[in-house]
Motif scaffolding. Sequence first.
Motif, PDB file in Angstrom:
ATOM      1  N   LYS A  91      -2.508  -1.443  12.024  1.00  0.00           N
ATOM      2  CA  LYS A  91      -1.637  -0.463  11.362  1.00  0.00           C
ATOM      3  C   LYS A  91      -2.088  -0.250   9.920  1.00  0.00           C
ATOM      4  CE  LYS A  91       2.884  -1.105  13.566  1.00  0.00           C
ATOM      5  NZ  LYS A  91       4.254  -1.574  13.256  1.00  0.00           N
ATOM      6  N   TYR A  92      -2.385  -1.343   9.239  1.00  0.00           N
ATOM      7  CA  TYR A  92      -2.803  -1.284   7.844  1.00  0.00           C
ATOM      8  C   TYR A  92      -4.119  -0.510   7.690  1.00  0.00           C
ATOM      9  CZ  TYR A  92      -4.555  -3.007   3.344  1.00  0.00           C
ATOM     10  OH  TYR A  92      -5.070  -3.118   2.077  1.00  0.00           O
ATOM     11  N   VAL A  93      -5.108  -0.871   8.466  1.00  0.00           N
ATOM     12  CA  VAL A  93      -6.410  -0.204   8.374  1.00  0.00           C
ATOM     13  C   VAL A  93      -6.298   1.268   8.767  1.00  0.00           C
ATOM     14  CG1 VAL A  93      -8.748  -0.122   9.334  1.00  0.00           C
ATOM     15  CG2 VAL A  93      -7.753  -2.315   8.673  1.00  0.00           C
ATOM     16  N   LEU A  94      -5.597   1.542   9.848  1.00  0.00           N
ATOM     17  CA  LEU A  94      -5.457   2.934  10.282  1.00  0.00           C
ATOM     18  C   LEU A  94      -4.654   3.755   9.278  1.00  0.00           C
ATOM     19  CD1 LEU A  94      -4.989   2.404  14.118  1.00  0.00           C
ATOM     20  CD2 LEU A  94      -7.024   3.264  12.910  1.00  0.00           C
ATOM     21  N   ARG A  95      -3.675   3.156   8.635  1.00  0.00           N
ATOM     22  CA  ARG A  95      -2.915   3.876   7.610  1.00  0.00           C
ATOM     23  C   ARG A  95      -3.798   4.214   6.425  1.00  0.00           C
ATOM     24  NH1 ARG A  95      -1.006   7.523   5.569  1.00  0.00           N
ATOM     25  NH2 ARG A  95       0.647   7.421   4.042  1.00  0.00           N
ATOM     26  N   ARG A  96      -4.630   3.273   6.023  1.00  0.00           N
ATOM     27  CA  ARG A  96      -5.557   3.539   4.903  1.00  0.00           C
ATOM     28  C   ARG A  96      -6.564   4.624   5.281  1.00  0.00           C
ATOM     29  NH1 ARG A  96      -5.385  -0.378   0.460  1.00  0.00           N
ATOM     30  NH2 ARG A  96      -7.201   0.754  -0.257  1.00  0.00           N
ATOM     31  N   LEU A  97      -7.062   4.556   6.518  1.00  0.00           N
ATOM     32  CA  LEU A  97      -7.986   5.610   6.957  1.00  0.00           C
ATOM     33  C   LEU A  97      -7.288   6.957   7.025  1.00  0.00           C
ATOM     34  CD1 LEU A  97      -9.946   3.790   9.826  1.00  0.00           C
ATOM     35  CD2 LEU A  97     -10.845   4.527   7.616  1.00  0.00           C
ATOM     36  N   GLY A  98      -6.058   6.955   7.523  1.00  0.00           N
ATOM     37  CA  GLY A  98      -5.289   8.189   7.575  1.00  0.00           C
ATOM     38  C   GLY A  98      -5.071   8.778   6.194  1.00  0.00           C
ATOM     39  N   ALA A  99      -4.815   7.927   5.212  1.00  0.00           N
ATOM     40  CA  ALA A  99      -4.613   8.415   3.847  1.00  0.00           C
ATOM     41  C   ALA A  99      -5.895   9.036   3.302  1.00  0.00           C
ATOM     42  CB  ALA A  99      -4.143   7.275   2.954  1.00  0.00           C
ATOM     43  N   VAL A 100      -7.031   8.417   3.597  1.00  0.00           N
ATOM     44  CA  VAL A 100      -8.318   8.967   3.159  1.00  0.00           C
ATOM     45  C   VAL A 100      -8.536  10.361   3.768  1.00  0.00           C
ATOM     46  CG1 VAL A 100     -10.830   8.691   3.366  1.00  0.00           C
ATOM     47  CG2 VAL A 100      -9.416   6.753   2.702  1.00  0.00           C
ATOM     48  N   LEU A 101      -8.079  10.523   5.005  1.00  0.00           N
ATOM     49  CA  LEU A 101      -8.233  11.803   5.704  1.00  0.00           C
ATOM     50  C   LEU A 101      -7.113  12.793   5.368  1.00  0.00           C
ATOM     51  CD1 LEU A 101      -9.331  10.417   9.183  1.00  0.00           C
ATOM     52  CD2 LEU A 101     -10.791  11.410   7.408  1.00  0.00           C
ATOM     53  N   GLY A 102      -6.183  12.363   4.518  1.00  0.00           N
ATOM     54  CA  GLY A 102      -5.098  13.257   4.117  1.00  0.00           C
ATOM     55  C   GLY A 102      -3.951  13.341   5.086  1.00  0.00           C
ATOM     56  N   LEU A 103      -3.815  12.345   5.946  1.00  0.00           N
ATOM     57  CA  LEU A 103      -2.715  12.350   6.928  1.00  0.00           C
ATOM     58  C   LEU A 103      -1.503  11.593   6.429  1.00  0.00           C
ATOM     59  CD1 LEU A 103      -4.905  11.539  10.037  1.00  0.00           C
ATOM     60  CD2 LEU A 103      -4.133  13.770   9.273  1.00  0.00           C
ATOM     61  N   TYR A 119       0.827  -1.204   0.000  1.00  0.00           N
ATOM     62  CA  TYR A 119       0.000   0.000   0.000  1.00  0.00           C
ATOM     63  C   TYR A 119       0.866   1.262   0.000  1.00  0.00           C
ATOM     64  CZ  TYR A 119      -3.353   3.535   1.356  1.00  0.00           C
ATOM     65  OH  TYR A 119      -4.113   4.676   1.386  1.00  0.00           O
ATOM     66  N   GLU A 120       1.890   1.276   0.839  1.00  0.00           N
ATOM     67  CA  GLU A 120       2.771   2.446   0.889  1.00  0.00           C
ATOM     68  C   GLU A 120       3.487   2.651  -0.445  1.00  0.00           C
ATOM     69  OE1 GLU A 120       2.636   4.677   3.054  1.00  0.00           O
ATOM     70  OE2 GLU A 120       1.914   3.723   4.877  1.00  0.00           O
ATOM     71  N   LEU A 121       3.910   1.557  -1.073  1.00  0.00           N
ATOM     72  CA  LEU A 121       4.546   1.672  -2.390  1.00  0.00           C
ATOM     73  C   LEU A 121       3.579   2.199  -3.440  1.00  0.00           C
ATOM     74  CD1 LEU A 121       6.744  -1.547  -2.565  1.00  0.00           C
ATOM     75  CD2 LEU A 121       7.551   0.816  -2.698  1.00  0.00           C
ATOM     76  N   GLU A 122       2.369   1.669  -3.450  1.00  0.00           N
ATOM     77  CA  GLU A 122       1.379   2.117  -4.433  1.00  0.00           C
ATOM     78  C   GLU A 122       1.098   3.611  -4.325  1.00  0.00           C
ATOM     79  OE1 GLU A 122      -1.794  -0.560  -3.458  1.00  0.00           O
ATOM     80  OE2 GLU A 122      -1.235  -1.958  -5.066  1.00  0.00           O
ATOM     81  N   ARG A 123       1.202   4.143  -3.124  1.00  0.00           N
ATOM     82  CA  ARG A 123       0.939   5.565  -2.913  1.00  0.00           C
ATOM     83  C   ARG A 123       2.008   6.467  -3.513  1.00  0.00           C
ATOM     84  NH1 ARG A 123      -2.436   7.795   0.316  1.00  0.00           N
ATOM     85  NH2 ARG A 123      -0.927   9.236   1.220  1.00  0.00           N
ATOM     86  N   VAL A 124       3.250   5.969  -3.640  1.00  0.00           N
ATOM     87  CA  VAL A 124       4.341   6.849  -4.080  1.00  0.00           C
ATOM     88  C   VAL A 124       4.965   6.463  -5.424  1.00  0.00           C
ATOM     89  CG1 VAL A 124       4.915   7.559  -1.729  1.00  0.00           C
ATOM     90  CG2 VAL A 124       6.097   5.601  -2.733  1.00  0.00           C
ATOM     91  N   LEU A 125       4.743   5.256  -5.890  1.00  0.00           N
ATOM     92  CA  LEU A 125       5.337   4.850  -7.157  1.00  0.00           C
ATOM     93  C   LEU A 125       4.542   5.400  -8.336  1.00  0.00           C
ATOM     94  CD1 LEU A 125       6.265   1.084  -6.598  1.00  0.00           C
ATOM     95  CD2 LEU A 125       7.795   3.056  -6.664  1.00  0.00           C
ATOM     96  N   PRO A 126       5.208   5.619  -9.469  1.00  0.00           N
ATOM     97  CA  PRO A 126       4.465   5.980 -10.675  1.00  0.00           C
ATOM     98  C   PRO A 126       3.448   4.887 -11.004  1.00  0.00           C
ATOM     99  CG  PRO A 126       6.833   6.282 -11.000  1.00  0.00           C
ATOM    100  CD  PRO A 126       6.655   5.588  -9.676  1.00  0.00           C
TER     101      PRO A 126
END
Length: 176
Positions: free
Chosen positions: A164-176, A132-139
């Motif tokens: 950690k995974y679920v909270l990270r995804r929620l954080g990304a949705v919230l722009g964190l 998930y973290e890679l998908e967010r930053v890779l082309p």
Amino acid sequence: MIRRAISLVVIVWLLGFAAFAVTLPRPLGPMKTDAIIVPTGGPGRIETGLERLEAGDARRMLITGVNRDVKPSELAAEYNRPVAVFDCCVSLGFDASDTRSNALEVSRWLVRRKYKSIRLVTADWHMRRARYELERVLPADVRIYDDGVRSTPSLATLWKEYNKYVLRRLGAVLGL
């Protein structure tokens, strides 16, 4: 009404955890990619990456999150490989300290080399968050192939990683 909503959230969270725990990613097996990516932090990761590199499944390998004091010759000795393997084909990334910074380090490394496909080698329980973290930053045109290193994580490890995974995804949705 509020108790029902809370109960529903708890049930969905627990069902999500059950699905997370029983569907851990598996080893990939032989498959060619431009590079192999191995975040440090767990047994079997570097060994698996080296095996796939030596099998010809990729031209280069990046080990991300390496301690600054580690030298290629030390890794060669630890993993019983010739130093030449590390000299020619293995890059060590020293800038990452967690999963999110691993992804940033990997992204910079891949973009410089114009690689379009990677084999991500990490523990089966860590794969979803690392990917998930890679998908967010890779082309968008970089393809990621999961190569889960089999493990026997405790229920506590699975629970912690799922959260950690679920909270990270929620954080990304919230722009964190």
